[in-house]
Design an enzyme around this catalytic site. Structure first.
Site, PDB file in Angstrom:
ATOM      1  N   CYS A 132      -4.318  -7.550   5.011  1.00 42.42           N
ATOM      2  CA  CYS A 132      -5.745  -7.451   5.278  1.00 42.42           C
ATOM      3  C   CYS A 132      -5.954  -6.776   6.627  1.00 42.42           C
ATOM      4  CB  CYS A 132      -6.387  -8.826   5.285  1.00 42.42           C
ATOM      5  SG  CYS A 132      -6.014  -9.819   3.838  1.00 42.42           S
ATOM      6  N   ARG A 174      -3.791   0.173   4.018  1.00 43.03           N
ATOM      7  CA  ARG A 174      -3.029  -1.060   3.799  1.00 43.03           C
ATOM      8  C   ARG A 174      -3.302  -1.651   2.421  1.00 43.03           C
ATOM      9  NH1 ARG A 174      -1.519  -4.529   8.296  1.00 43.03           N
ATOM     10  NH2 ARG A 174      -1.314  -3.326  10.205  1.00 43.03           N
ATOM     11  N   TRP A 191      -7.401  -8.431   0.937  1.00 40.85           N
ATOM     12  CA  TRP A 191      -6.531  -8.349  -0.235  1.00 40.85           C
ATOM     13  C   TRP A 191      -6.450  -9.764  -0.793  1.00 40.85           C
ATOM     14  CZ3 TRP A 191      -1.689 -10.338  -1.691  1.00 40.85           C
ATOM     15  CH2 TRP A 191      -1.059  -9.684  -2.761  1.00 40.85           C
ATOM     16  N   ASN A 242      -6.805 -13.153   8.337  1.00 41.14           N
ATOM     17  CA  ASN A 242      -5.625 -12.681   7.620  1.00 41.14           C
ATOM     18  C   ASN A 242      -4.635 -13.842   7.530  1.00 41.14           C
ATOM     19  OD1 ASN A 242      -6.748 -10.163   7.627  1.00 41.14           O
ATOM     20  ND2 ASN A 242      -5.280  -9.255   9.045  1.00 41.14           N
ATOM     21  N   GLY A 243      -3.914 -13.935   6.412  1.00 45.00           N
ATOM     22  CA  GLY A 243      -2.916 -14.984   6.276  1.00 45.00           C
ATOM     23  C   GLY A 243      -3.271 -15.961   5.173  1.00 45.00           C
ATOM     24  N   GLU A 298      15.290   1.716  -6.076  1.00 42.13           N
ATOM     25  CA  GLU A 298      14.153   2.263  -5.335  1.00 42.13           C
ATOM     26  C   GLU A 298      13.358   3.232  -6.203  1.00 42.13           C
ATOM     27  OE1 GLU A 298      11.527   3.411  -2.162  1.00 42.13           O
ATOM     28  OE2 GLU A 298      12.611   1.598  -2.736  1.00 42.13           O
ATOM     29  N   LYS A 355       9.367   2.819  -7.186  1.00 40.62           N
ATOM     30  CA  LYS A 355       8.344   3.834  -6.929  1.00 40.62           C
ATOM     31  C   LYS A 355       7.546   4.125  -8.192  1.00 40.62           C
ATOM     32  CE  LYS A 355       8.767   4.281  -2.745  1.00 40.62           C
ATOM     33  NZ  LYS A 355       8.933   2.838  -2.844  1.00 40.62           N
ATOM     34  N   GLU A 365       5.256   1.158  -9.047  1.00 37.80           N
ATOM     35  CA  GLU A 365       4.209   0.942  -8.043  1.00 37.80           C
ATOM     36  C   GLU A 365       2.998   1.828  -8.263  1.00 37.80           C
ATOM     37  OE1 GLU A 365       5.716  -0.267  -3.670  1.00 37.80           O
ATOM     38  OE2 GLU A 365       6.638   1.563  -4.426  1.00 37.80           O
ATOM     39  N   HIS A 414      25.859  -4.872 -21.369  1.00 40.11           N
ATOM     40  CA  HIS A 414      25.687  -6.321 -21.244  1.00 40.11           C
ATOM     41  C   HIS A 414      24.225  -6.742 -21.452  1.00 40.11           C
ATOM     42  CE1 HIS A 414      29.818  -6.858 -20.036  1.00 40.11           C
ATOM     43  NE2 HIS A 414      29.679  -5.924 -19.100  1.00 40.11           N
ATOM     44  N   LYS A 446      -0.219  -2.343   1.879  1.00 40.85           N
ATOM     45  CA  LYS A 446       0.803  -1.641   2.640  1.00 40.85           C
ATOM     46  C   LYS A 446       1.612  -2.586   3.514  1.00 40.85           C
ATOM     47  CE  LYS A 446       2.984   1.926   4.261  1.00 40.85           C
ATOM     48  NZ  LYS A 446       3.994   2.599   3.420  1.00 40.85           N
TER      49      LYS A 446
END
Length: 636
Positions: free
Chosen positions: A2, A27, A81, A115-116, A509, A513, A516, A532, A631
């Protein structure tokens, strides 16, 4: 994740508050709002708090503010957020407390942004409801506003000071009170908060990120864990937390004013379509900047940014293992570094998902070097894991971070600060590649300190690192071929990524991406694990991306590729030029410009970034601000 902006001034502060929110939009957020003290700008105006809130973008909030003629010299603003309560106007910040009982219908007395996460919000809510407080939201934040109101006896700072002693969890808050028109109080524990000193000293600011104050002030005070800040016209003071849980006013030198570089055009989009595309193409420069001044491999590369007086060479001599703590892309960079550290430096290395590490029993080793990796240096899970490791007696700590003044850098003995510059896109690109560069330098420095790196090996590795920007430019030239791949992927809903050894984390990674920003379900596996279980998913509708460098595992990887083809799977292969992997039906091949040995992951990750980017563009998603993500993750 946030964003907070607050200010005390003699001028209309609303444009600065809104501009600060715009600087923090990268963010990620799902609602936003602003509150001001209506009487703070003009004493002839009636005292009271005004606010505007929106579940749209900050631009729409600005339209509301202008239409409602909201202005004031004292105010707070926020981008949220969602954690507790859906994205909705009634859950958006700032939250008001209207008092309790007979005062419940009165105009707002306390305005607060937060925030938090407050972990004991349910019990606090029940106690406040029993006292007559009415709740208008489902958030944990509204609890703090009512709690401060319940402690208010004429001094906002004292009310905040009393209220935070009852909070469990993480918070950064900024608070106004109807009866104190020229005052903002802030507090932090577990979430970042900075204080900005106005250029003439007559106005002061609060923000969750110094970037929000770019162009307004370059004079920043970084608040530490447990600090409270009292901002008034022409003065501010900070009260810190004592080890015994009490508090004490701090002299200025305990929280010094730091001068940050003036804002440049680094955060401007320029000619690129999205920030993510811009940041992918900035990687050659980011790596060159990160490696600037590295004339040789010496432990002193990790001095200075951490605690003054702690010598890296001494720490490196004392450690016999490495523990890496990180989340998300940073975790994958740590997984890559594990291969380097064990193969080149011959040091046993463990990589932990930071959000899991402190919630399980582990066996501490005081001779371990704890390496915390974070782009922002404020990642809540990683900070908590770092502190947990320190609490277990592991005091040798080092951070790899892109923010020199972050909490993580300040709390570690040693640090290597990457120089990726501001990264706006939520999906990390240049921050990831510069983390890999910092971790490779750490590997070489540890190998040298243990007598496991010859002069010839050091020279060869340095030559390879200095050539990275040029090598990356050649990889970026592959973009047209990746656009063609992206047209195929845009029609898919699932994808599989394969890698082996050093390149398995790069496959992870790449899958991250793609999921996301394109919202395609993507998974990554070590190629040897296909038989497997994952092979059951392979059909012609499941594209399989394969990272295929010319290393010792190449022939094994080719066998795994044949397993895919035998099930009608379609392969998309990033192959080094000398791998003798040819295009054919069901096999698409892009040739990498050159084989890069141990540093190959830095080259192979770039095509995966471009594939995800162009797939997302083809699907029309919000590339820089993907849904549900933020972010800087400053909550657990």
């Amino acid at each position: 994740m946030c964003g907070i902006v607050g200010a005390v001034s003699t001028r209309n502060i609303v444009p600065i508050l809104v501009q600060g929110l715009q600087r923090l939009e990268y963010r990620g957020y799902d609602s936003c709002g602003v509150a001001v003290h209506a009487g703070s700008l003009d004493a002839t105006q009636p005292a009271g708090l005004q606010r505007a809130r929106s579940t749209a973008r900050v631009a729409e909030l600005l339209d509301q503010v202008q239409a409602g003629h909201i202005q004031g010299a004292t105010g707070i603003a926020h981008t949220r957020w969602a954690t507790h309560g859906a994205p909705a106007v009634h859950n958006a910040h700032p939250h008001f407390s209207h008092g309790a009982g007979r005062d419940a219908a009165a105009a707002g007395r306390v305005a607060l942004v937060h925030n938090g996460i407050i972990e004991n919000h349910e019990e606090l809510r029940a106690a406040l409801q029993a006292r007559g407080y009415a709740f208008a939201s489902q958030t944990d934040t509204e609890v703090i506003a009512h709690l401060i109101d319940s402690h208010y006896g004429g001094d906002l700072f004292e009310a905040v000071q009393a209220a935070v002693t009852q909070l469990r969890g993480a918070y950064a808050i900024a608070v106004l009170h109807r009866d104190e028109p020229r005052r903002v109080v802030g507090a932090r524990a577990g979430s970042p908060l900075v204080l900005g000193v106005g250029r003439d000293g007559s106005e002061h600011f609060l923000a969750s990120d110094a970037l929000a104050l770019a162009g307004v002030t370059e004079q920043i005070v970084y608040l530490e864990e447990g600090d409270l800040a009292d901002l008034q016209l022409g003065r501010y003071w900070i009260v810190g937390r004592r080890p015994d849980g009490g508090s004490e006013p701090l002299p200025p030198d305990r929280r010094p004013v730091r001068t940050l570089p003036a804002h440049s055009g680094a955060a401007e989009l320029g000619a690129y379509r999205h920030y993510m595309q811009k940041e992918i193409f900035e990687q050659p420069r980011a790596l060159a900047d990160t490696l600037e001044g590295v004339a040789g491999i010496v432990p002193e590369l990790f001095d200075g940014a951490g605690r003054p007086g702690v010598a890296a060479w001494r720490v490196f001599q004392e450690i016999d293992s490495v523990l890496i703590l990180a989340c998300g892309s940073s975790y994958y960079s740590g997984c890559t570094a594990k291969h380097w550290l064990e193969e080149i430096a011959r040091i046993p290395t463990q990589v932990e998902v930071a959000s899991e590490y402190r919630y399980r029993a582990s066996v501490p080793n005081p001779r371990t070097l704890v390496v915390a990796i974070s782009q922002s240096g404020e990642t809540a899970d990683t900070l908590a894991a770092l502190r947990h490791a320190q609490g277990l007696g592991m005091q040798h700590t080092l951070s790899i971070c892109n923010a020199a003044s972050s909490a993580m850098v300040r709390e570690c003995q040693l640090a290597y600060v990457t120089r990726a510059g501001v990264e706006i896109g939520v999906a990390s690109t240049k921050a990831f590649s510069t983390q890999l560069a910092g971790l490779f330098l750490l590997t070489l420095a540890l190998a040298q300190s243990k007598g496991r790196l010859s002069g010839a090996q050091e020279a060869a590795h340095l030559r390879a690192m200095r050539h990275l920007p040029v090598a990356l430019q050649a990889v970026l030239a592959l973009e047209p071929q990746l656009i063609a791949w992206a047209e195929d992927f845009a029609r898919m809903e699932n994808a599989l990524f394969l890698g082996r050894g050093l390149h398995y984390p790069i496959a992870l990674e790449g899958a991250l991406k793609l999921k996301e920003i394109s919202y395609i379900h993507a998974e990554a596996y070590p190629a040897g694990e296909l038989k497997h279980g994952p092979l059951a998913l392979v059909t012609s509708a499941m594209p399989v991306v394969t990272v295929a460098p010319n290393d010792t595992l190449l022939e094994k990887l080719k066998s795994n590729m044949q397993e895919v083809r035998a099930r009608a799977g379609v392969l998309y292969v990033l192959a080094d030029a000398d791998t003798r992997i040819e295009r054919s039906e069901g096999i698409h091949v892009i040739r990498m410009p050159e084989h890069y040995g141990a540093l190959s992951p830095l080259l192979h990750v770039v095509p995966l970034q471009l594939l995800a980017y162009h797939t997302a563009c083809a699907r029309g998603t919000d590339v820089d601000k993907p849904r549900n993500l933020a972010k800087s993750v400053t909550v657990e």
